[in-house]
Enzyme design. Structure first.
Site, PDB file in Angstrom:
ATOM      1  N   GLY A 200       0.820  -1.206   0.000  1.00 45.17           N
ATOM      2  CA  GLY A 200       0.000   0.000   0.000  1.00 45.17           C
ATOM      3  C   GLY A 200       0.848   1.246   0.000  1.00 45.17           C
ATOM      4  O   GLY A 200       2.036   1.194   0.275  1.00 45.17           O
ATOM      5  N   PRO A 201       0.206   2.376  -0.312  1.00 40.45           N
ATOM      6  CA  PRO A 201       0.941   3.645  -0.368  1.00 40.45           C
ATOM      7  C   PRO A 201       1.461   4.042   1.016  1.00 40.45           C
ATOM      8  O   PRO A 201       0.980   3.524   2.022  1.00 40.45           O
ATOM      9  CB  PRO A 201      -0.113   4.630  -0.868  1.00 40.45           C
ATOM     10  CG  PRO A 201      -1.424   3.985  -0.633  1.00 40.45           C
ATOM     11  CD  PRO A 201      -1.206   2.527  -0.632  1.00 40.45           C
ATOM     12  N   HIS A 422     -15.226   8.524 -15.574  1.00 41.34           N
ATOM     13  CA  HIS A 422     -14.330   7.591 -16.262  1.00 41.34           C
ATOM     14  C   HIS A 422     -14.501   6.180 -15.709  1.00 41.34           C
ATOM     15  O   HIS A 422     -14.742   5.225 -16.455  1.00 41.34           O
ATOM     16  CB  HIS A 422     -12.884   8.084 -16.080  1.00 41.34           C
ATOM     17  CG  HIS A 422     -11.838   7.203 -16.675  1.00 41.34           C
ATOM     18  ND1 HIS A 422     -11.140   7.539 -17.803  1.00 41.34           N
ATOM     19  CD2 HIS A 422     -11.361   5.998 -16.296  1.00 41.34           C
ATOM     20  CE1 HIS A 422     -10.294   6.582 -18.100  1.00 41.34           C
ATOM     21  NE2 HIS A 422     -10.398   5.614 -17.187  1.00 41.34           N
ATOM     22  N   GLU A 423     -14.426   6.057 -14.394  1.00 41.50           N
ATOM     23  CA  GLU A 423     -14.521   4.723 -13.795  1.00 41.50           C
ATOM     24  C   GLU A 423     -15.917   4.130 -13.980  1.00 41.50           C
ATOM     25  O   GLU A 423     -16.070   2.947 -14.240  1.00 41.50           O
ATOM     26  CB  GLU A 423     -14.154   4.764 -12.312  1.00 41.50           C
ATOM     27  CG  GLU A 423     -12.712   5.172 -12.035  1.00 41.50           C
ATOM     28  CD  GLU A 423     -11.673   4.314 -12.752  1.00 41.50           C
ATOM     29  OE1 GLU A 423     -11.941   3.119 -12.973  1.00 41.50           O
ATOM     30  OE2 GLU A 423     -10.607   4.847 -13.109  1.00 41.50           O
ATOM     31  N   ASP A 498      -5.276   2.879 -19.906  1.00 37.32           N
ATOM     32  CA  ASP A 498      -6.265   2.107 -20.655  1.00 37.32           C
ATOM     33  C   ASP A 498      -5.836   1.960 -22.109  1.00 37.32           C
ATOM     34  O   ASP A 498      -5.940   0.894 -22.697  1.00 37.32           O
ATOM     35  CB  ASP A 498      -7.624   2.805 -20.621  1.00 37.32           C
ATOM     36  CG  ASP A 498      -8.147   2.939 -19.196  1.00 37.32           C
ATOM     37  OD1 ASP A 498      -7.777   2.098 -18.363  1.00 37.32           O
ATOM     38  OD2 ASP A 498      -8.905   3.886 -18.946  1.00 37.32           O
TER      39      ASP A 498
HETATM   40  P1  ADP Z   1       3.120   3.122   6.527  1.00 39.89           P
HETATM   41  O1  ADP Z   1       3.935   2.129   7.297  1.00 39.89           O
HETATM   42  O2  ADP Z   1       2.057   2.514   5.675  1.00 39.89           O
HETATM   43  O3  ADP Z   1       3.925   4.131   5.773  1.00 39.89           O
HETATM   44  P2  ADP Z   1       2.417   3.997   9.147  1.00 39.89           P
HETATM   45  O4  ADP Z   1       1.898   2.759   9.731  1.00 39.89           O
HETATM   46  O5  ADP Z   1       3.800   4.388   9.518  1.00 39.89           O
HETATM   47  O6  ADP Z   1       2.298   3.980   7.578  1.00 39.89           O
HETATM   48  O7  ADP Z   1       1.425   5.180   9.500  1.00 39.89           O
HETATM   49  C1  ADP Z   1       1.860   6.381  10.063  1.00 39.89           C
HETATM   50  C2  ADP Z   1       0.878   6.902  11.077  1.00 39.89           C
HETATM   51  O8  ADP Z   1      -0.347   7.258  10.443  1.00 39.89           O
HETATM   52  C3  ADP Z   1       0.493   5.857  12.096  1.00 39.89           C
HETATM   53  O9  ADP Z   1       1.384   5.830  13.157  1.00 39.89           O
HETATM   54  C4  ADP Z   1      -0.888   6.310  12.522  1.00 39.89           C
HETATM   55  O10 ADP Z   1      -0.818   7.306  13.489  1.00 39.89           O
HETATM   56  C5  ADP Z   1      -1.448   6.918  11.267  1.00 39.89           C
HETATM   57  N1  ADP Z   1      -2.278   5.934  10.529  1.00 39.89           N
HETATM   58  C6  ADP Z   1      -2.036   5.462   9.301  1.00 39.89           C
HETATM   59  N2  ADP Z   1      -3.004   4.606   8.913  1.00 39.89           N
HETATM   60  C7  ADP Z   1      -3.867   4.530   9.931  1.00 39.89           C
HETATM   61  C8  ADP Z   1      -5.083   3.792  10.144  1.00 39.89           C
HETATM   62  N3  ADP Z   1      -5.575   2.976   9.209  1.00 39.89           N
HETATM   63  N4  ADP Z   1      -5.716   3.939  11.325  1.00 39.89           N
HETATM   64  C9  ADP Z   1      -5.218   4.766  12.267  1.00 39.89           C
HETATM   65  N5  ADP Z   1      -4.092   5.482  12.123  1.00 39.89           N
HETATM   66  C10 ADP Z   1      -3.419   5.387  10.979  1.00 39.89           C
HETATM   67 ZN    ZN Z   2      -9.460   3.803 -16.990  1.00 37.94          ZN
END
Ligand code: ADP
Ligand code: ZN
Length: 614
Positions: A200-201, A422-423, A498
């Site tokens: 994930g991002p 689009h979607e 696409d």
């Molecule tokens: P990644 O590892 O995906 O880059 P992190 O886990 O380090 O992201 O997220 C950074 C901070 O953002 C976490 O410590 C939390 O405070 C907040 N956060 C991110 N996603 C969530 C979520 N789904 N629920 C609650 N807090 C989140």
């Molecule tokens: Zn498309």
């Protein structure tokens, strides 16, 4: 031989003396970072003057770009320190300020400086002896794992602290159960997953959910980042991995978390001149360690990446990271839940409406949202309020967007509309065509470079594709662009992906599958994989230029026909397109059943004129 060795060493010694003289003139003994009081220290953390906080006995040191810049005293445990930093509104963690504990209560900074000459001398001597004996750099203990046993033992975060990623939580629940009661699984002869890849991002909670998994299971959590492995000396990364896994196996059951695994796990052998030695060795060591687990090694490796596409296939093989857990950018509901999690424990005014905030923050990651709440609390304090009001929350949106932490992009209202149409175009066309895969989910929550996405769920596993299916696939792919054209009368760059896909399908139909009436059932071009060029496929033209022209015109023909058909479908269902797209703009994600329901809803009369959007 011997004489030569001493000559070389003498040279080194001379250089060393020169270096020492330099070191003395540059570092007068005891010149450490500026000493300030705690409040000033916290202020510099907030204003970005420092990026890492180190606790070192009763001293805390603020570090920027590896250089200590300020220090202050703090008497208390690490936990107390972390708590008071957090209370002061400092965002610790990957997206905020890093935190490090140094062992021992000694003021290493000044000690190091006063002993620097001696240390340098000793180190160089050692280095000389080592290199003379042809040994590697192990002596320096660079290889000792830097994996940190977070908060001494077990993380206190649980799944309750992670919001909006229920599917991922469901999958990780299994890991929790295995760590808690491995017998239950082993008795049944089940093979327990050793590695899972969190995809994930950035900032969407991969680290958080990994930590929470350890927290739920009540087991230790070791974390290390792939980028840390990219070290100067060859062999260091590998030995660090070995240490990490030794330590983990001793503390089993436990979780090992490898952040940014793509830093070491890129395709090996890609690029001319071979891969990066150090990365490759590190990666190999990870694989060796994971393969070395036996069925009762109670260690689970979680790895995070936002680029699964560039990972070495060896990492993804069974018994390694064979399971993927997608952690997406949150949609409206997710954002609301994340805001709620972070607002917990903060006095929120009655009129503060998190749903409204969630609606205004498309493109925000979990980290951004956590930041937003934090900013709002700071604003409220500045405005001398007793609680955090809606105004503070709204004002913080801009601050987070403008702030340095914002990595994702925020889309404008118009862009959002375009993406939604689009979607919806893709989804509608898929629905109307007999050979297309059913729509599983439609979303306008940005992912990577893509504005939105439509996920299809193939009904059965296919080994053979048909001409008809290819045709429908092309129409579905082009329906996104067709919808933009019909609804807005303009073309955008959003369809680039696409178009590429469509062109590729059409080309392959003709040159690989012999599906062109004009050119007949044969293949064109000889493909070979050039290993030393990475994954690039090189195509050799084994046909005349005249045939090449015919291929091009056939491709054009197929694509044009598909686009005409896509336009027909979209034009026919223009009113429905508007109806569904508008829902998509509001809800951001439509699952299968919601989408189906929207198709069956009787259209309100205002839509029947099929008025153009906006
Ligand atoms: P990644 O590892 O995906 O880059 P992190 O886990 O380090 O992201 O997220 C950074 C901070 O953002 C976490 O410590 C939390 O405070 C907040 N956060 C991110 N996603 C969530 C979520 N789904 N629920 C609650 N807090 C989140
Ligand atoms: Zn498309």
């Amino acid at each position: 031989m011997k004489a030569k060795w001493w000559q070389g060493s003498l040279l080194y010694l001379l250089v060393l003396v020169a270096l020492l003289a330099l070191a003395f003139s540059f570092f007068p003994v005891n010149k450490g970072p500026k000493e300030v009081d705690l409040n000033t220290f916290i202020e510099s953390a907030k204003t970005g003057l420092i990026d890492t906080i180190q606790q070192d006995g009763t001293t805390i040191i603020g570090v920027k770009n590896e250089k200590p810049v300020v220090r202050a005293s703090f008497v208390g445990s690490t936990k107390e320190l972390i708590d008071s930093l957090k209370d002061a509104g400092i965002n610790l963690g990957d997206n905020g300020i890093k935190f490090d504990v140094k062992t021992g209560g000694i003021d290493w900074g000044s000690l190091l400086l006063s002993f620097l000459p001696l240390l340098l001398f000793g180190a160089l001597l050692l280095f000389l002896f080592r290199s003379a004996r042809g040994a590697n750099t192990q002596a320096f203990n660079f290889g000792k794992s830097r994996a940190r046993l977070v908060s001494g033992d077990k993380p206190s975060v649980t799944f309750a602290d992670v919001a909006g990623v229920d599917e991922a939580k469901g999958e990780l629940q299994e890991v929790v159960e295995f760590l808690k009661t491995p017998q239950k699984f082993l008795v049944l002869g089940a093979r327990i997953p050793r590695g899972m890849l969190l995809v994930g991002p950035p900032g969407c909670g991969k680290t958080l959910i990994a930590k929470a998994t350890a927290g739920e299971a009540g087991v230790p959590f070791f974390s290390i980042s792939g980028s840390e492995f990219v070290e100067m000396f060859v062999g260091v990364g590998a030995s660090r991995v070995r240490d990490l896994f030794d330590q983990a196996k001793r503390s089993a059951p436990c979780i090992v978390f490898v952040d940014e695994i793509d830093a070491v796990g890129r395709h090996r052998g890609a690029g001319l001149g071979g891969g990066h030695d150090e990365r490759e060795q590190t990666l190999n060591q990870i694989l060796v360690e994971m393969d070395g687990f036996d069925s009762n090694t109670n260690v689970i490796v979680l790895a995070a990446t936002n680029r699964p596409d560039i990972l070495d296939p060896a990492l993804l093989r069974p018994g390694r990271f064979d399971r993927h857990i997608v952690i997406d950018q949150p949609d409206i509901e997710g954002r609301k839940a994340i805001l709620a999690v972070h607002a917990k424990g903060k006095p929120l005014a009655k009129e503060a409406d998190l749903e409204v905030i969630a609606r205004q923050t498309p493109g925000f990651s979990g980290a951004d949202l956590s930041n937003l709440i934090n900013e709002a609390a700071i604003l409220a304090a500045r405005r001398n309020r007793k609680d955090v009001g809606h105004k503070e929350l709204e004002d913080s949106i801009d601050r987070v967007i403008a702030g340095p932490e914002k990595k994702g992009r925020v889309i404008t209202k118009k862009e959002k509309e375009l993406i939604a149409y689009h979607e919806t175009g893709h989804a509608l066309a898929a629905k109307m065509l007999p050979n297309a895969d059913p729509v599983h989910k439609v979303s306008i929550v940005a992912r990577g470079m893509m504005g939105g996405w439509t996920r299809f769920l193939p009904t059965e596993e296919r080994h053979l594709e048909t001409y008809e299916r290819f045709k429908d696939m092309m129409i579905v792919s082009l329906a996104g662009r067709a919808a933009e054209q019909v609804a807005f009368g303009e073309l955008t760059t959003g369809a680039q992906n696409d178009l590429e896909k469509v062109t590729q399908i059409a080309r392959r139909m003709i040159t690989e599958f012999g599906m062109s009436e004009k050119l007949g059932p044969r293949t064109f071009g000889k493909r070979e994989e050039l290993v030393f060029l990475g994954k690039e496929i090189h195509e050799q033209q084994n046909y005349s230029d005249k045939v090449a022209e015919e291929i091009d015109s056939e491709v054009e023909h197929l694509v044009k026909n598909a686009y005409t058909r896509a336009l027909e479908i979209i034009t026919e269902y223009k009113a429905r397109l508007k109806y569904v797209a508008e829902q998509l703009i509001v809800k951001e994600t439509l699952d299968e059943s919601t989408f189906e329901a929207l198709l069956k809803d009787p259209l309100p009369s205002s839509y029947l004129q099929a008025a153009p959007a906006s």
